[in-house]
Motif scaffolding. Structure first.
Motif, PDB file in Angstrom:
ATOM      1  N   THR A  12      45.781  56.779  66.250  1.00 26.03           N
ATOM      2  CA  THR A  12      47.202  56.460  66.215  1.00 26.03           C
ATOM      3  C   THR A  12      47.627  56.048  64.817  1.00 26.03           C
ATOM      4  OG1 THR A  12      47.125  55.728  68.494  1.00 26.03           O
ATOM      5  CG2 THR A  12      48.991  54.989  67.201  1.00 26.03           C
ATOM      6  N   ARG A 336      55.809  57.879  69.656  1.00 22.04           N
ATOM      7  CA  ARG A 336      54.646  58.771  69.653  1.00 22.04           C
ATOM      8  C   ARG A 336      53.638  58.227  70.644  1.00 22.04           C
ATOM      9  NH1 ARG A 336      51.804  62.409  65.928  1.00 22.04           N
ATOM     10  NH2 ARG A 336      53.561  62.217  64.502  1.00 22.04           N
ATOM     11  N   SER A 338      49.779  58.905  72.383  1.00 18.79           N
ATOM     12  CA  SER A 338      48.552  59.660  72.150  1.00 18.79           C
ATOM     13  C   SER A 338      47.379  58.977  72.826  1.00 18.79           C
ATOM     14  CB  SER A 338      48.271  59.791  70.648  1.00 18.79           C
ATOM     15  OG  SER A 338      48.011  58.519  70.079  1.00 18.79           O
ATOM     16  N   ASN A 350      41.849  65.235  73.049  1.00 20.70           N
ATOM     17  CA  ASN A 350      43.007  64.556  72.474  1.00 20.70           C
ATOM     18  C   ASN A 350      44.271  65.033  73.176  1.00 20.70           C
ATOM     19  OD1 ASN A 350      45.443  64.492  70.487  1.00 20.70           O
ATOM     20  ND2 ASN A 350      43.984  63.074  69.569  1.00 20.70           N
ATOM     21  N   THR A 352      48.505  64.329  72.431  1.00 19.18           N
ATOM     22  CA  THR A 352      49.499  63.696  71.567  1.00 19.18           C
ATOM     23  C   THR A 352      50.871  64.257  71.927  1.00 19.18           C
ATOM     24  OG1 THR A 352      47.884  63.499  69.775  1.00 19.18           O
ATOM     25  CG2 THR A 352      50.188  63.213  69.191  1.00 19.18           C
TER      26      THR A 352
END
Length: 511
Positions: A12, A336, A338, A350, A352
């Motif tokens: 992050t 954001r 993630s 991952n 995001t």
């Protein structure tokens, strides 16, 4: 590995560093208008195949599957490489991967789907056999506390018990022995705290976590190849084996990672195509294909900061953890979300998202963490934002994971006894049965051919001991959290195992 799993916070931080300064306050400014054009996103999508192939060629990671969602459409879904080294089966968008800690935001979606009001996240966690060391905290710890890692439990509490083969029931029971940091004032990433909260939600509804996940999320969202049970993953013919890198740089499918004990925190298996449907649901405020799947308000609460995960990060700002999500804001005020997933025994993933831009990416890999999954996601967003990548993401993440691996290693090199090492006593001075209220029974026996063997865990696992110096021996650790050789120090009726002693509970007393 514990440090590697905690890299989600570092991921992050790097994302925000690339996007610009981080807003220090947990309450963001009013969101701006979307900044990314369709052309900018298309440019980033066009770059993906070559970047993925180059990353696989550089690292040797055997297989990758990627999906991109924008404006409620799946713009990209493709697999690369092979499911298992040495076999011909190709990875596709429907290949099933273990997603490791990306399970956490999936699980918080399941919980949100059971709630009518966002305040229900604050209900006390009640689960038979689960308590914390402080009775007051036990009486007040909520689902939100445990999903945001602010209960006070130590970092990765219980993970070493899982490595030794203990089941979920045993591990959750032992949480009552863990020392606590200040309640709701300290962040520590804890798989089994989150697991306890999720299991409590399922129990309150008279069902299992797998059945709840199916009924609330997987079936309604059309995630037909997603499960929280290892047996379902193992039964899939189109599944990606987990791989680790050998000293010569090649990769082997040497280990099997069964994460059932921590299923809500790390046990989900899924495909890029299924995960793209979940990302669409997230970006659609709980709506998918025109149908309300998850109530909007409880889902939105998962996207809010609940605890500071890093007071001052590399970008000079603050990082947060929500409910199963790393949460942050960039210099444009954009949220954001993630999360990274990592199994040291062979997986790295991952997810995001930029909700304002209605843009998200999922990356699944079948190799131990060397930076590929994170680099693909970061390169994609960097390209969408700036027209081209501003950072060489793969070497950056490779170095981060290498540093994390080194940080977990003991300071003492137990493979090389000192030149002036004192001799050990006779074997009988060490053999016997020892007990720990946390780790259970430990036995030390003399092997038929000489030497000592330490046995530990419910099975138990057997570890040959090598003499180091005087009453200190060592053995080679095994499992997800292995750290190489660890010290075993015998005292007056006790034995202390170094890498089991992070919370001060690694000393066993002779029975």
């Amino acid at each position: 590995m514990r440090t590697r799993l905690a890299l989600g916070t570092a991921v992050t931080v790097l994302a925000l560093a690339a996007a610009g300064p981080i807003a220090a306050a947990p309450s963001p400014p009013p969101p701006p208008e979307p900044q990314l054009s369709d052309r900018a996103v298309e440019r980033a999508v066009a770059r993906l195949p070559q970047f993925v192939e180059d990353a696989m060629r550089t690292t040797g990671v055997p297989g990758v599957s990627v999906a991109v969602v924008h404006d409620d459409k799946v713009l990209y879904a493709k697999g690369f490489g092979v499911r298992r080294v040495g076999q011909s089966g190709a990875v596709g968008p429907d290949t099933v991967f273990q997603i490791a800690s990306v399970s956490k935001p999936v699980s918080s979606t399941v919980v949100a789907g059971t709630l009518k009001d966002p305040d229900e996240w604050d209900r006390r966690t009640e689960l038979p056999g689960f308590a914390l060391k402080d009775p007051w905290v036990t009486g007040h710890v909520s689902t939100a506390d445990l999903f945001s890692h602010r209960s006070g439990l130590p970092d990765h509490a219980g993970d070493l018990l899982e490595d030794l083969g203990y089941d979920q029931r045993y591990i959750l029971d032992r949480m009552r022995l863990e020392p606590l940091a200040p309640f709701r004032a300290s962040y520590a990433y804890t798989n089994f705290g989150l697991t306890a909260a999720a299991e409590a939600v399922a129990r309150a509804r008279g069902t299992t976590w797998q059945k709840l996940s199916e009924d609330v999320l997987f079936k309604p969202a059309g995630m037909t190849r997603t499960s929280t049970e290892f047996a379902a993953f193992a039964a899939e013919p189109d599944r990606a084996a987990t791989h680790v890198r050998n000293p010569d740089g090649t990769w082997s499918a040497r280990y099997v990672r069964d994460p059932d004990a921590q299923a809500p925190a790390g046990g989900v298996s899924s495909t890029a195509r299924d995960m793209a449907r979940w990302v669409r649901l997230q970006l659609g405020d709980g709506v998918l294909d025109g149908k309300r799947i998850v109530p909007a308000a409880p889902l939105r609460r998962t996207h809010l900061p609940h605890i500071v995960s890093q007071a001052e990060n590399a970008a000079g700002g603050t990082s947060f953890y929500g409910l199963g999500w790393n949460v942050s804001y960039d210099d444009r005020g954009r949220l954001r979300l993630s999360h990274t997933g990592a199994f040291d025994l062979g997986a790295n993933t991952n997810v995001t998202m930029l909700p304002l831009e209605r843009l998200g990416i999922v990356v699944l890999t079948n190799g131990a963490p060397v930076g590929v999954a994170d680099a693909i996601a970061f390169d994609f967003f960097d390209t969408a934002e700036h027209g081209r990548p501003t950072t060489a993401w793969l070497p950056l993440f490779a170095e981060l994971y290498a540093q994390a691996d080194g940080a977990d290693r003991p300071e003492t090199d137990y493979s090389r006894p000192p030149a002036d090492a004192k001799p050990a006593k006779a074997a009988g001075a060490y053999t016997g049965t020892y007990e720990s209220p946390y780790y259970g029974r430990l036995t030390v026996t003399e092997a038929p051919g000489g030497g000592l063997v330490l046995s530990l865990g419910p099975k138990p696992l057997r570890f040959p001991l090598a003499h180091y110096d005087g009453d200190t021996f060592s053995y080679e650790t095994a499992g997800e959290n292995a750290v190489g050789r660890t010290g075993v120090v015998f005292g007056d009726g006790t034995v202390r195992i170094e890498y089991l002693d992070e919370s001060g509970m690694g000393t066993f007393t002779r029975r």
